[in-house]
Scaffold this motif. Sequence first.
Motif, mmCIF file in Angstrom:
data_model
loop_
_atom_site.group_PDB
_atom_site.id
_atom_site.type_symbol
_atom_site.label_atom_id
_atom_site.label_comp_id
_atom_site.label_asym_id
_atom_site.label_seq_id
_atom_site.Cartn_x
_atom_site.Cartn_y
_atom_site.Cartn_z
ATOM 1 N N LEU A 38 1.688 46.220 35.928
ATOM 2 C CA LEU A 38 0.869 45.338 35.087
ATOM 3 C C LEU A 38 0.577 44.019 35.790
ATOM 4 N N LEU A 39 1.548 43.508 36.554
ATOM 5 C CA LEU A 39 1.301 42.287 37.328
ATOM 6 C C LEU A 39 0.157 42.494 38.312
ATOM 7 N N LYS A 40 0.127 43.679 38.907
ATOM 8 C CA LYS A 40 -0.955 44.009 39.843
ATOM 9 C C LYS A 40 -2.289 44.089 39.100
ATOM 10 N N ALA A 41 -2.273 44.631 37.888
ATOM 11 C CA ALA A 41 -3.494 44.726 37.091
ATOM 12 C C ALA A 41 -4.005 43.345 36.703
ATOM 13 N N VAL A 42 -3.088 42.399 36.461
ATOM 14 C CA VAL A 42 -3.488 41.036 36.104
ATOM 15 C C VAL A 42 -4.271 40.400 37.250
ATOM 16 N N GLU A 43 -3.860 40.667 38.473
ATOM 17 C CA GLU A 43 -4.542 40.090 39.644
ATOM 18 C C GLU A 43 -6.007 40.503 39.687
ATOM 19 N N ASN A 44 -6.275 41.803 39.474
ATOM 20 C CA ASN A 44 -7.652 42.290 39.455
ATOM 21 C C ASN A 44 -7.672 43.689 38.848
ATOM 22 N N PRO A 45 -7.968 43.786 37.553
ATOM 23 C CA PRO A 45 -7.944 45.103 36.911
ATOM 24 C C PRO A 45 -9.010 46.058 37.438
ATOM 25 N N TYR A 46 -10.019 45.531 38.092
ATOM 26 C CA TYR A 46 -11.121 46.371 38.570
ATOM 27 C C TYR A 46 -11.120 46.525 40.080
ATOM 28 N N LEU A 79 -2.973 56.493 36.991
ATOM 29 C CA LEU A 79 -3.001 56.543 35.527
ATOM 30 C C LEU A 79 -1.613 56.845 34.972
ATOM 31 N N GLY A 80 -0.872 57.693 35.643
ATOM 32 C CA GLY A 80 0.490 58.017 35.218
ATOM 33 C C GLY A 80 1.397 56.798 35.243
ATOM 34 N N GLU A 81 1.252 55.951 36.279
ATOM 35 C CA GLU A 81 2.047 54.719 36.362
ATOM 36 C C GLU A 81 1.740 53.803 35.182
ATOM 37 N N LEU A 82 0.462 53.675 34.856
ATOM 38 C CA LEU A 82 0.069 52.823 33.734
ATOM 39 C C LEU A 82 0.535 53.412 32.404
ATOM 40 N N ALA A 138 -1.083 39.385 27.948
ATOM 41 C CA ALA A 138 -2.209 39.333 28.890
ATOM 42 C C ALA A 138 -2.078 40.446 29.925
ATOM 43 N N ALA A 139 -0.850 40.705 30.370
ATOM 44 C CA ALA A 139 -0.623 41.775 31.343
ATOM 45 C C ALA A 139 -0.909 43.143 30.730
ATOM 46 N N VAL A 140 -0.527 43.339 29.470
ATOM 47 C CA VAL A 140 -0.815 44.601 28.783
ATOM 48 C C VAL A 140 -2.324 44.784 28.646
ATOM 49 N N THR A 141 -3.025 43.725 28.289
ATOM 50 C CA THR A 141 -4.484 43.793 28.165
ATOM 51 C C THR A 141 -5.118 44.150 29.507
ATOM 52 N N ALA A 142 -4.649 43.523 30.587
ATOM 53 C CA ALA A 142 -5.165 43.844 31.923
ATOM 54 C C ALA A 142 -4.838 45.291 32.293
ATOM 55 N N GLY A 143 -3.655 45.753 31.912
ATOM 56 C CA GLY A 143 -3.276 47.139 32.185
ATOM 57 C C GLY A 143 -4.163 48.127 31.448
ATOM 58 N N ILE A 144 -4.515 47.805 30.205
ATOM 59 C CA ILE A 144 -5.409 48.674 29.430
ATOM 60 C C ILE A 144 -6.800 48.690 30.064
ATOM 61 N N ALA A 145 -7.268 47.526 30.520
ATOM 62 C CA ALA A 145 -8.567 47.466 31.200
ATOM 63 C C ALA A 145 -8.515 48.285 32.491
#
Length: 161
Positions: A54-62, A77-80, A136-143
């Motif tokens: 999730l920390l990685k997703a916060v940096e740039n979810p896209y 996807l499995g990790e998320l 915020a990290a969960v939201t980035a992870g969902i994105a």
Amino acid sequence: MKIYAIAALLLCSTPALAQEAEKPKDETLKKAGNIASQPVRDIGLDKDEIPPVLLKAVENPYATPASRTCKGLKGSLGELNAVLGEDFTVGAKANENRTGKIAEAVGKTIVNSLIPFRGLVREISGAAPQERRLQAAVTAGIARRGYLRGLAANKGCKITS
């Protein structure tokens, strides 16, 4: 500690939670434990750590994934899914136990009322900012998961969860 035991006892003895017997027992116990330990988190003694994915997703979810193969996308996807829970499934019916939700709300209300000026205590202790960072990290992870699912769909990968 007596307060936590009393709260857990109240939660486990309510008839509503008895109806949750359809679900695995560890799910009910986990919820009761989370509710009973809320005051410890409110004063900042027990902080939920943000998983690295999730920390990685916060940096740039896209960000472009390391592997754009179907196997690589499924792995990402499995990790998320491991930290976020399963994603929505098309055609799945919601199975909500209203009585269980009411019992959970009552338990949270009782436990959360144990700390006077709870909101202020959470801000001062750092628990509230930590919870905002986690959300915020969960939201980035969902994105991120949505982005990866879109890439997988575009490639024709079969994603089941």
